[in-house]
Design an enzyme around this catalytic site. Structure first.
Site, PDB file in Angstrom:
ATOM      1  N   PRO A  88       0.862  -1.178   0.000  1.00  0.00           N
ATOM      2  CG  PRO A  88       0.094  -0.973   2.200  1.00  0.00           C
ATOM      3  CD  PRO A  88       0.875  -1.872   1.296  1.00  0.00           C
ATOM      4  CB  SER A 103      -0.491   7.227   0.979  1.00  0.00           C
ATOM      5  OG  SER A 103      -1.486   8.165   1.026  1.00  0.00           O
ATOM      6  CD  GLN A 145      -2.048   0.199   5.430  1.00  0.00           C
ATOM      7  OE1 GLN A 145      -1.857   1.307   4.951  1.00  0.00           O
ATOM      8  NE2 GLN A 145      -1.085  -0.607   5.781  1.00  0.00           N
ATOM      9  CB  CYS A 178       2.008   5.472   8.244  1.00  0.00           C
ATOM     10  SG  CYS A 178       2.307   7.023   7.384  1.00  0.00           S
TER      11      CYS A 178
HETATM   12  C1  LIG Z   1       4.814   7.226  -1.248  1.00  0.00           C
HETATM   13  C2  LIG Z   1       4.651   6.138  -0.233  1.00  0.00           C
HETATM   14  C3  LIG Z   1       3.432   5.960   0.379  1.00  0.00           C
HETATM   15  C4  LIG Z   1       3.257   4.953   1.336  1.00  0.00           C
HETATM   16  N1  LIG Z   1       2.020   4.743   1.877  1.00  0.00           N
HETATM   17  C5  LIG Z   1       1.829   3.700   2.730  1.00  0.00           C
HETATM   18  C6  LIG Z   1       0.528   3.378   3.204  1.00  0.00           C
HETATM   19  O1  LIG Z   1      -0.481   3.996   2.839  1.00  0.00           O
HETATM   20  N2  LIG Z   1       0.437   2.353   4.079  1.00  0.00           N
HETATM   21  C7  LIG Z   1       1.520   1.602   4.483  1.00  0.00           C
HETATM   22  O2  LIG Z   1       1.385   0.682   5.273  1.00  0.00           O
HETATM   23  N3  LIG Z   1       2.748   1.894   4.025  1.00  0.00           N
HETATM   24  C8  LIG Z   1       2.914   2.895   3.147  1.00  0.00           C
HETATM   25  N4  LIG Z   1       4.158   3.121   2.631  1.00  0.00           N
HETATM   26  C9  LIG Z   1       5.257   2.213   2.992  1.00  0.00           C
HETATM   27  C10 LIG Z   1       5.349   1.054   1.976  1.00  0.00           C
HETATM   28  O3  LIG Z   1       4.180   0.284   1.990  1.00  0.00           O
HETATM   29  C11 LIG Z   1       6.546   0.156   2.278  1.00  0.00           C
HETATM   30  O4  LIG Z   1       6.387  -0.379   3.557  1.00  0.00           O
HETATM   31  C12 LIG Z   1       7.872   0.912   2.230  1.00  0.00           C
HETATM   32  O5  LIG Z   1       7.939   1.751   1.111  1.00  0.00           O
HETATM   33  C13 LIG Z   1       9.063  -0.057   2.219  1.00  0.00           C
HETATM   34  O6  LIG Z   1       9.001  -0.914   1.112  1.00  0.00           O
HETATM   35  P1  LIG Z   1       9.879  -0.627  -0.222  1.00  0.00           P
HETATM   36  O7  LIG Z   1      11.306  -0.522   0.190  1.00  0.00           O
HETATM   37  O8  LIG Z   1       9.602  -1.817  -1.098  1.00  0.00           O
HETATM   38  O9  LIG Z   1       9.364   0.646  -0.799  1.00  0.00           O
HETATM   39  C14 LIG Z   1       4.351   4.135   1.702  1.00  0.00           C
HETATM   40  C15 LIG Z   1       5.589   4.335   1.091  1.00  0.00           C
HETATM   41  C16 LIG Z   1       5.753   5.319   0.135  1.00  0.00           C
HETATM   42  C17 LIG Z   1       7.089   5.487  -0.522  1.00  0.00           C
END
Ligand SMILES: Cc1cc2nc3c(=O)[nH]c(=O)nc-3n(C[C@H](O)[C@H](O)[C@H](O)COP(=O)(O)O)c2cc1C
Length: 323
Positions: A19, A21, A73, A103
């Site tokens: 997820p 945002s 979520q 978050c």
């Molecule tokens: C722009 C953005 C928005 C995000 N929004 C959410 C969210 O709505 N809910 C959530 O649990 N994590 C959110 N995250 C975290 C991601 O789900 C993820 O846990 C985090 O980016 C680490 O994974 P990655 O290294 O593959 O990006 C967000 C991350 C980014 C970069």
């Protein structure tokens, strides 16, 4: 890799879209799903009756085309609001509720939501209990390792979650304090995996086939969740799943398919958000696509400063047709 079981749901592809945002909206989830992925989780929905009853929220929670299991979520800190939101989602055909304990944004943690709840395990427990009681679909939790290095309590919260009947836990291998700095600690996630019997998903810094394998080996997790690396390459989850499930490495799509994907994504953005907002929201994705394609900065600037959707498409066409 084994199939993933989330409550009564069986997911044959354990490569999930995170997820995000402002990123994992319906158009993006549609595009990722069209290449192939496990569940594409929707952006978080605020647990607030003023927000949840809007048309915007209803649009947010639509499953991607071809998505059999709609996982959405929720975020909040007020127990009854969270339970009500979960109920509202299930009434609107959501199949799995994920609770956000991860978050790190100040405007979120300042309201005791997201990763702030890892500092208040008693409240986190009540939220899980009330949400679980409110719905008859599986409830999952997404969290970080803890608030900071002195408070690494993901294992404690994972055990609580299991005790409350939570069906799966995703762990981003960073603390809240780290935000997005440093590197994700996949070894730490092993301690969570070993402390519970429910499925655990490893998340953080997985950018391709090899990092997915490394993350799984180090954490012992049951699946991977991919966030940032999917931006500008919605085919990535399919490349990773193919490797994990059958050992076959597949190339990214050829330039024609990439161009078709981008235009299709952009058109969906316009349709989903309307001309103006679609164009603004579309810019982010176009920028990621062009970055992946090594477009020079001046080219990206050109797109960012163009407000006419057809002109934007012309610029994209000229870029991809020249390659
Ligand atoms: C722009 C953005 C928005 C995000 N929004 C959410 C969210 O709505 N809910 C959530 O649990 N994590 C959110 N995250 C975290 C991601 O789900 C993820 O846990 C985090 O980016 C680490 O994974 P990655 O290294 O593959 O990006 C967000 C991350 C980014 C970069």
């Amino acid at each position: 890799m084994q199939e993933l079981k989330i409550g009564n749901h069986i997911i044959s592809n354990p490569v999930l879209l995170a997820p995000m945002s402002g990123v994992s909206d319906l158009p993006f989830r549609n595009v990722v799903k069209s290449f192939g992925a496990g569940i594409c989780v929707s952006e978080m929905v605020a647990s607030n009756h003023l927000i949840r009853e809007t048309k915007e929220s209803l649009k947010k929670i639509q499953p991607a085309n071809g998505e059999d299991i709609n996982m959405v979520q929720i975020i909040g800190s007020e127990i009854n609001e969270m339970a009500d939101t979960a109920r509202w989602l299930v009434d609107n055909n959501v199949d799995i509720i994920d609770i956000n304990f991860g978050c790190p944004a100040k405007k979120v943690t300042g309201k005791y939501c997201g990763s702030a709840l890892m500092q208040y395990p008693a409240t986190a427990l009540k939220i899980m209990r009330f949400v679980k009681k409110a719905v008859d679909v599986p409830v999952t939790v997404k969290m970080r390792m803890g608030w900071d290095n002195e408070n690494l309590n993901a294992v404690e919260i994972a055990k609580m979650a299991e005790g409350e009947g939570i069906s799966m836990i995703t762990v981003h291998g960073r603390t809240r304090q780290q935000q997005y700095t440093g590197v994700a600690n996949w070894d730490f996630i092993k301690s969570v995996k070993q402390s519970v019997k429910i499925p655990v998903i490893v998340n953080g810094d997985i950018v391709g086939e090899q990092s997915a394998i490394d993350a799984l080996n180090k954490s012992g997790a049951d699946g991977v969740m991919i966030g940032r690396a999917s931006r500008g390459q919605p085919w990535l989850l399919n490349q990773i799943s193919s490797y994990l499930l059958s050992g076959i490495k597949i190339d990214k799509p050829d330039i024609n398919k990439q161009y078709d994907t981008i235009i299709n994504h952009y058109n969906q953005m316009i349709e989903h958000y309307g001309d103006y907002k679609g164009m603004l929201m579309g810019r982010k994705h176009l920028s990621w696509y062009l970055k992946q394609s090594n477009a020079c900065i001046s080219f990206r600037d050109k797109i960012m400063s163009t407000s006419c959707k057809d002109e934007v498409k012309d610029i994209i066409r000229s870029f991809y047709m020249l390659r």
